[in-house]
Design a protein around this motif. Sequence first.
Motif, short mmCIF file in Angstrom:
data_model
loop_
_atom_site.label_atom_id
_atom_site.label_comp_id
_atom_site.label_asym_id
_atom_site.label_seq_id
_atom_site.Cartn_x
_atom_site.Cartn_y
_atom_site.Cartn_z
N LEU A 11 -1.61 -2.56 -2.31
CA LEU A 11 -2.37 -3.44 -1.95
C LEU A 11 -2.34 -4.60 -2.48
O LEU A 11 -2.86 -4.29 -3.19
CB LEU A 11 -3.81 -2.69 -1.50
CG LEU A 11 -5.24 -4.08 -0.82
CD1 LEU A 11 -4.38 -4.17 1.07
CD2 LEU A 11 -6.24 -3.82 -0.68
N GLY A 12 -1.90 -5.82 -1.58
CA GLY A 12 -1.82 -6.42 -2.51
C GLY A 12 -2.97 -7.61 -2.36
O GLY A 12 -4.02 -6.92 -2.80
N PRO A 13 -2.64 -9.03 -3.36
CA PRO A 13 -3.52 -9.79 -3.93
C PRO A 13 -4.09 -10.39 -2.57
O PRO A 13 -4.35 -10.55 -1.17
CB PRO A 13 -2.73 -10.92 -4.25
CG PRO A 13 -1.18 -11.04 -3.87
CD PRO A 13 -1.31 -9.61 -3.55
N SER A 14 -5.23 -10.93 -3.24
CA SER A 14 -6.39 -11.23 -1.64
C SER A 14 -6.14 -12.64 -1.41
O SER A 14 -6.58 -12.59 -0.14
CB SER A 14 -8.43 -11.17 -2.14
OG SER A 14 -7.33 -12.29 -3.99
N ALA A 15 -5.42 -13.24 -1.94
CA ALA A 15 -4.82 -14.62 -1.57
C ALA A 15 -3.21 -15.00 -1.29
O ALA A 15 -2.76 -13.79 -2.14
CB ALA A 15 -4.95 -15.80 -2.51
N LEU A 29 -2.71 -6.95 -7.92
CA LEU A 29 -2.83 -5.74 -6.68
C LEU A 29 -4.34 -5.62 -7.17
O LEU A 29 -4.83 -5.27 -7.81
CB LEU A 29 -2.14 -5.32 -7.17
CG LEU A 29 -0.61 -5.56 -7.49
CD1 LEU A 29 0.17 -4.28 -8.16
CD2 LEU A 29 -0.04 -5.34 -6.06
N ARG A 30 -5.07 -5.40 -5.66
CA ARG A 30 -5.59 -5.06 -5.35
C ARG A 30 -6.18 -3.34 -5.53
O ARG A 30 -7.35 -3.11 -5.87
CB ARG A 30 -6.66 -5.44 -4.03
CG ARG A 30 -7.20 -6.69 -4.06
CD ARG A 30 -7.09 -6.97 -2.61
NE ARG A 30 -6.48 -7.58 -2.32
CZ ARG A 30 -7.03 -7.57 -0.82
NH1 ARG A 30 -8.20 -7.42 -0.05
NH2 ARG A 30 -6.41 -7.54 0.59
N GLU A 31 -4.89 -2.76 -4.74
CA GLU A 31 -5.42 -1.00 -5.08
C GLU A 31 -4.24 -0.12 -5.45
O GLU A 31 -2.67 -1.13 -4.59
CB GLU A 31 -5.95 -0.79 -3.79
CG GLU A 31 -7.60 -0.36 -3.34
CD GLU A 31 -8.24 0.78 -4.80
OE1 GLU A 31 -8.34 1.66 -4.90
OE2 GLU A 31 -8.87 -0.49 -5.35
N PHE A 32 -3.83 0.75 -5.48
CA PHE A 32 -2.45 1.66 -6.11
C PHE A 32 -2.87 2.77 -6.13
O PHE A 32 -3.72 3.61 -6.80
CB PHE A 32 -2.21 0.77 -7.24
CG PHE A 32 -0.30 1.86 -7.43
CD1 PHE A 32 0.45 1.90 -6.55
CD2 PHE A 32 -0.41 2.03 -8.42
CE1 PHE A 32 1.69 2.38 -6.81
CE2 PHE A 32 1.15 2.44 -8.94
CZ PHE A 32 2.10 2.87 -8.34
N VAL A 88 10.22 -1.06 -3.39
CA VAL A 88 9.47 -1.44 -2.20
C VAL A 88 10.07 -2.34 -2.12
O VAL A 88 9.42 -3.72 -3.40
CB VAL A 88 8.30 -1.00 -3.37
CG1 VAL A 88 6.77 -1.85 -2.35
CG2 VAL A 88 7.80 -0.02 -3.81
N SER A 89 9.93 -2.91 -1.01
CA SER A 89 10.28 -4.33 -0.95
C SER A 89 9.59 -5.58 -0.60
O SER A 89 10.54 -6.19 0.06
CB SER A 89 11.59 -3.93 0.74
OG SER A 89 12.39 -2.86 0.73
N GLY A 90 8.40 -5.10 0.19
CA GLY A 90 7.27 -5.64 0.41
C GLY A 90 6.18 -5.50 -0.58
O GLY A 90 5.46 -4.61 0.80
N VAL A 91 4.70 -6.56 -0.44
CA VAL A 91 3.41 -5.59 -0.26
C VAL A 91 2.83 -6.95 -0.14
O VAL A 91 2.94 -8.38 -0.72
CB VAL A 91 3.20 -5.17 -2.22
CG1 VAL A 91 1.58 -5.58 -2.48
CG2 VAL A 91 4.26 -3.87 -2.14
N ALA A 92 2.30 -7.12 0.21
CA ALA A 92 0.96 -8.32 0.87
C ALA A 92 0.04 -7.59 0.50
O ALA A 92 -0.16 -6.66 -0.06
CB ALA A 92 1.53 -8.93 1.73
#
Length: 708
Positions: A234-238, A298-301, A262-266
């Motif tokens: 889970l990507g950044p809060s902003a 990042l918020r979660e991994f 990992v081609s993209g994280v939002a």
Amino acid sequence: MPRSLSLSSLAVLVTSLMLITWVVVTPPPESSIEVRVSASSTAAGYDPMALIPSSGDGSARQQLDGAVAWRSADETVGAWVELTTRRPRAVNRLSLDGVAQPLLRPTSVLLTFDGGSPLLVTADVHGDAEITFSPRTASAVRVTVAGASEQSTSVGLASIWADSSGTPDTTVDPAPPVVATASSTGRSPAASLVDGNLSSGDPGGEWHAAADDSAPWVQLAWSAAHEVASVQVLGPSAAVTESAAQTLRGELHFSDGSSVVVSGVAGDEGPTTVAFAPRMSSWVRLELEPEPDGAISLREFVAYRAGVTPPTWPEFAPGRGYATEAPVAERCDQATLSGMAAPGSLRLVCPPPGAAVEGVTRIVVAGTPGTELQAVAWSAEDAQSLTTPRPVALVTVGTSGHAALEVDMAMLPHGPVTLEISALGLSRAYTTPLSVQLFNRAGLVVKQPDHAPPGMTLQWSEEFREPLSVSASGRGAQYAASKPEPGGSSQFGDAVFADPATGTQTLSTLEGEYLRIRAQPIGVGVTASWGQQHESGLLSSFRVGASGFSAQYGYFEARLMGAPGAGTWPAFWMLNSEAAARDTGTAAEVDAVELYGHNPRGSCHTLHSWNDSAPAPPPENDGAPRCRATNGFTDWTMTWHTYGVRIVPGGAIFFIDGHEVGTRSGLIHTDQPFFFLINLALGGGWPVDLSSTQDTSDLYVDWVRVYT
């Protein structure tokens, strides 16, 4: 319990023109095992049976000097060797010995079993590997080359075998405690990566890399190796930028030496889920590409072991879901009849396509006066049989040019139903059948299971029971309504894939049971890219920016029905993840199925290895459609079918209703995860004419499931 298998002779090599040899290996006579060895190809002068150790306890391994015992014939990635025993045996250890020549060494192999989940095994710098894994009971073990040097033209092995002699680590916790670490710490510690709950929509805290961290990474570690099969990030809060086309990206690295892009994280679209072939690993590290301004968070991994399905994200913005109810059919009476059909053709007058019906239903069509008409449909009992559909109504077109058919829907399947109306007798020669799509609110529910290979982990399951979370780019939603590409999205075909926000209802869940994708005349607010006259829908598990769901070496399957009419072009297909992330001039496409409305008894199953700079491929791998004019299954506009594809190293295997219908090779980028798309396009090289059904046609999707 099966006896422990001393597959000291489980020589699982790679490749030999379907060479089949029966050999009896006799360490102690009482444990002799009859083994059949087959391979995809073998170079002249080599014998794959030479890979089998001469002793039953594996001591022959100490005598190996890297000599080539087996070599493939002009194959690298995708080359395989399979060992089969007459009875299922327990297997929990693999040993692989590489050869002295570096260019012949496989760097990784994919183990597949006829019982139990697959397993990716990575070799060391010498081409050797020896691992212990959780037991599988299998009578066949296939070893497929998943990685090799780009300069290789063939691969070779000195020895390979599998048996049950491994000693598993009994201390491994089914849910081992995880330790999170990071390359640096900004405003919050690495523990913020694992303090949330994705299944409940709780992102927890947020880890920030230090501003001067030029090589940021985050890592999860366990006390012992276990089979890891997916991660969620889970990507950044902003948002990283205001553009949905810009997301974080990186690469997963595992303790066994393997890696997955990992081609993209939002952040605002929910977690990115990357599933992959299980591998034994005691830690996984996500190495991130630094942003120009140095801001990374990042918020979660979270990592999941084999057998665990990653949770779906419940916190999509309210009001983004799209749902439709089938309109209740008004009774067709003489006052509503209008319009005539062209000579020699039939046209639906009422009810409208997709109308909700139950009980005895009146269907009015226009046709040539005096023509005898018959309506047929598959009943709930024989909807999957290979027989002909049952007659459900018979009528003659009157002098007014109209005919009313009375159909009892009670014995027909619940949900979407297609009736085919055609002329009888001498008039059959000049009248094209008319397909009438309705939604039967009564009827009998017909269930159909998926056909995932045994032992694989369910990684994605979409049943379309809730309003569809979708937006044009995928931003703020679970799915995108356009084909993601580097820096944006694209259109294709003779229908515009409409933005659901325009209110077109071309893409929505229907009655809380199905996904409906509708092709219809282009409406207000929808702009034609090159003069298209229709609008329709596309659903992508990747968003613009390459965040979303993807799976490496996955089995993808969907249950579909519908979209009759000349020029309809439904498809269920996959693209490699990097095709949506960066412009490399290459892309890999897997068409699990392409269907063309002019031939509802046929289907196409194709691979495309797009490469702007490569020479033309050989004819067998040129990406041209591999189509079956008659595929041996019932009319796909009238009956449900499941279409599945398993992506394997270097190619794919295609299925209809669980039956294998083709195998293709020559696919690039199979080491990457692939995302899926479902669409109802029009054209595809064929003329479009939906005039007989009020310029409307529907594709229905019951579910989509993905396994690794």
